[in-house]
Scaffold this motif. Structure first.
Motif, PDB file in Angstrom:
ATOM      1  N   ASN A 101      27.909 102.092  -1.082  1.00  0.00           N
ATOM      2  CA  ASN A 101      27.100 103.272  -0.791  1.00  0.00           C
ATOM      3  C   ASN A 101      27.966 104.376  -0.193  1.00  0.00           C
ATOM      4  N   TRP A 102      27.432 105.563  -0.271  1.00  0.00           N
ATOM      5  CA  TRP A 102      27.975 106.700   0.471  1.00  0.00           C
ATOM      6  C   TRP A 102      26.886 107.221   1.400  1.00  0.00           C
ATOM      7  N   TYR A 103      27.286 107.483   2.620  1.00  0.00           N
ATOM      8  CA  TYR A 103      26.437 108.125   3.612  1.00  0.00           C
ATOM      9  C   TYR A 103      27.172 109.377   4.095  1.00  0.00           C
ATOM     10  N   ARG A 104      26.449 110.225   4.795  1.00  0.00           N
ATOM     11  CA  ARG A 104      27.099 111.363   5.427  1.00  0.00           C
ATOM     12  C   ARG A 104      26.455 111.636   6.767  1.00  0.00           C
ATOM     13  N   GLN A 105      27.218 112.271   7.631  1.00  0.00           N
ATOM     14  CA  GLN A 105      26.717 112.556   8.971  1.00  0.00           C
ATOM     15  C   GLN A 105      27.264 113.867   9.486  1.00  0.00           C
ATOM     16  N   VAL A 106      26.353 114.669   9.991  1.00  0.00           N
ATOM     17  CA  VAL A 106      26.706 115.898  10.680  1.00  0.00           C
ATOM     18  C   VAL A 106      26.665 115.589  12.163  1.00  0.00           C
ATOM     19  N   PRO A 107      27.644 116.052  12.923  1.00  0.00           N
ATOM     20  CA  PRO A 107      27.631 115.786  14.372  1.00  0.00           C
ATOM     21  C   PRO A 107      26.298 116.152  14.999  1.00  0.00           C
ATOM     22  N   GLY A 108      25.770 115.215  15.792  1.00  0.00           N
ATOM     23  CA  GLY A 108      24.505 115.461  16.466  1.00  0.00           C
ATOM     24  C   GLY A 108      23.283 115.081  15.653  1.00  0.00           C
ATOM     25  N   GLU A 155      23.007 109.921   7.143  1.00  0.00           N
ATOM     26  CA  GLU A 155      22.083 110.116   6.028  1.00  0.00           C
ATOM     27  C   GLU A 155      22.620 109.415   4.792  1.00  0.00           C
ATOM     28  N   TRP A 156      21.783 108.630   4.154  1.00  0.00           N
ATOM     29  CA  TRP A 156      22.176 107.954   2.918  1.00  0.00           C
ATOM     30  C   TRP A 156      22.288 108.974   1.789  1.00  0.00           C
ATOM     31  N   VAL A 157      23.344 108.834   0.998  1.00  0.00           N
ATOM     32  CA  VAL A 157      23.594 109.760  -0.104  1.00  0.00           C
ATOM     33  C   VAL A 157      23.348 109.101  -1.460  1.00  0.00           C
ATOM     34  N   ALA A 158      24.016 107.980  -1.702  1.00  0.00           N
ATOM     35  CA  ALA A 158      23.925 107.352  -3.024  1.00  0.00           C
ATOM     36  C   ALA A 158      24.398 105.909  -2.940  1.00  0.00           C
ATOM     37  N   THR A 159      23.989 105.132  -3.947  1.00  0.00           N
ATOM     38  CA  THR A 159      24.328 103.713  -4.043  1.00  0.00           C
ATOM     39  C   THR A 159      24.821 103.376  -5.434  1.00  0.00           C
ATOM     40  N   PHE A 160      25.867 102.572  -5.487  1.00  0.00           N
ATOM     41  CA  PHE A 160      26.322 101.966  -6.737  1.00  0.00           C
ATOM     42  C   PHE A 160      26.158 100.465  -6.591  1.00  0.00           C
ATOM     43  N   ASN A 161      25.255  99.899  -7.396  1.00  0.00           N
ATOM     44  CA  ASN A 161      25.022  98.466  -7.366  1.00  0.00           C
ATOM     45  C   ASN A 161      25.994  97.736  -8.296  1.00  0.00           C
ATOM     46  N   ARG A 162      26.204  96.467  -8.017  1.00  0.00           N
ATOM     47  CA  ARG A 162      27.168  95.709  -8.797  1.00  0.00           C
ATOM     48  C   ARG A 162      26.787  95.668 -10.281  1.00  0.00           C
ATOM     49  N   SER A 202      17.649 114.767  -2.416  1.00  0.00           N
ATOM     50  CA  SER A 202      18.309 116.058  -2.231  1.00  0.00           C
ATOM     51  C   SER A 202      19.688 116.114  -2.881  1.00  0.00           C
ATOM     52  N   MET A 203      20.225 114.964  -3.292  1.00  0.00           N
ATOM     53  CA  MET A 203      21.561 114.907  -3.895  1.00  0.00           C
ATOM     54  C   MET A 203      21.502 114.828  -5.425  1.00  0.00           C
ATOM     55  N   LYS A 204      20.324 114.494  -5.950  1.00  0.00           N
ATOM     56  CA  LYS A 204      20.224 114.308  -7.394  1.00  0.00           C
ATOM     57  C   LYS A 204      20.602 115.574  -8.123  1.00  0.00           C
ATOM     58  N   GLY A 205      21.362 115.400  -9.183  1.00  0.00           N
ATOM     59  CA  GLY A 205      21.750 116.525 -10.018  1.00  0.00           C
ATOM     60  C   GLY A 205      23.036 117.207  -9.585  1.00  0.00           C
ATOM     61  N   ARG A 206      23.426 117.034  -8.342  1.00  0.00           N
ATOM     62  CA  ARG A 206      24.663 117.651  -7.863  1.00  0.00           C
ATOM     63  C   ARG A 206      25.753 116.629  -7.585  1.00  0.00           C
ATOM     64  N   PHE A 207      25.353 115.451  -7.157  1.00  0.00           N
ATOM     65  CA  PHE A 207      26.313 114.400  -6.827  1.00  0.00           C
ATOM     66  C   PHE A 207      26.227 113.284  -7.856  1.00  0.00           C
ATOM     67  N   ALA A 208      27.354 112.630  -8.098  1.00  0.00           N
ATOM     68  CA  ALA A 208      27.379 111.515  -9.037  1.00  0.00           C
ATOM     69  C   ALA A 208      28.247 110.405  -8.477  1.00  0.00           C
ATOM     70  N   ILE A 209      27.675 109.211  -8.411  1.00  0.00           N
ATOM     71  CA  ILE A 209      28.404 108.053  -7.911  1.00  0.00           C
ATOM     72  C   ILE A 209      28.819 107.181  -9.080  1.00  0.00           C
ATOM     73  N   SER A 210      29.999 106.636  -8.982  1.00  0.00           N
ATOM     74  CA  SER A 210      30.491 105.719 -10.013  1.00  0.00           C
ATOM     75  C   SER A 210      31.336 104.648  -9.339  1.00  0.00           C
ATOM     76  N   GLY A 211      31.439 103.510 -10.004  1.00  0.00           N
ATOM     77  CA  GLY A 211      32.187 102.419  -9.410  1.00  0.00           C
ATOM     78  C   GLY A 211      32.953 101.622 -10.432  1.00  0.00           C
ATOM     79  N   ASP A 212      33.906 100.880  -9.949  1.00  0.00           N
ATOM     80  CA  ASP A 212      34.711  99.988 -10.788  1.00  0.00           C
ATOM     81  C   ASP A 212      34.711  98.625 -10.109  1.00  0.00           C
ATOM     82  N   ASN A 213      33.942  97.695 -10.657  1.00  0.00           N
ATOM     83  CA  ASN A 213      33.821  96.378 -10.036  1.00  0.00           C
ATOM     84  C   ASN A 213      35.147  95.625 -10.044  1.00  0.00           C
ATOM     85  N   TYR A 252      20.094 107.646  -5.854  1.00  0.00           N
ATOM     86  CA  TYR A 252      20.467 108.855  -5.130  1.00  0.00           C
ATOM     87  C   TYR A 252      19.354 109.283  -4.185  1.00  0.00           C
ATOM     88  N   ALA A 253      19.756 109.862  -3.075  1.00  0.00           N
ATOM     89  CA  ALA A 253      18.785 110.554  -2.250  1.00  0.00           C
ATOM     90  C   ALA A 253      18.281 111.757  -3.044  1.00  0.00           C
TER      91      ALA A 253
END
Length: 118
Positions: free
Chosen positions: A34-41, A45-52, A61-72, A58-59
């Motif tokens: 997974n990817w998360y992100r955090q702003v100080p204070g 926040e969860w961003v996206a998940t790549f399952n095996r 608010s991230m759909k359409g702008r962010f893309a997750i990919s993985g290499d098992n 995707y969260a």
């Protein structure tokens, strides 16, 4: 010992793109990355998940702008950030779920800073 090493953060102007990478080592079975992100204070926040099995989530608010990919085979996960906005500025963390599916363990990377500004 499980290690997650992130790379690819940096500064970019609004509308620009960045590609974050995370490489995992020391784990015999990865269930999801997974990817998360955090702003100080603020809360992390969860961003996206790549399952095996290759599926992704995707969260809203991230759909359409962010893309997750993985290499098992390589135990890596990438996050492509497009059309970046100043509000995307945050520390982005790689997160791994692995081990026994009945009692999985979780691990965090050290985080990589993404700054979006003009």
């Amino acid at each position: 010992q499980v290690q997650l090493v992130e790379s690819g953060g940096g500064w970019v102007q609004p509308g620009g793109s960045l590609r974050l990478s995370c490489a995992a080592s020391g784990i015999f079975r990865i269930l999801a990355m997974n990817w998360y992100r955090q702003v100080p204070g603020k809360q992390r926040e969860w961003v996206a998940t790549f399952n095996r099995d290759g599926t992704t989530l995707y969260a809203d608010s991230m759909k359409g702008r962010f893309a997750i990919s993985g290499d098992n085979a390589k135990n890596t996960v990438d996050l492509q950030l497009n059309s970046l906005k100043p509000e995307d500025t945050a520390i982005y963390y790689c997160h791994l779920v692995g081990g026994n599916p009945l009692s999985p363990s979780t691990y965090w990377g050290q985080g990589t800073q993404v700054t979006v500004s003009s």
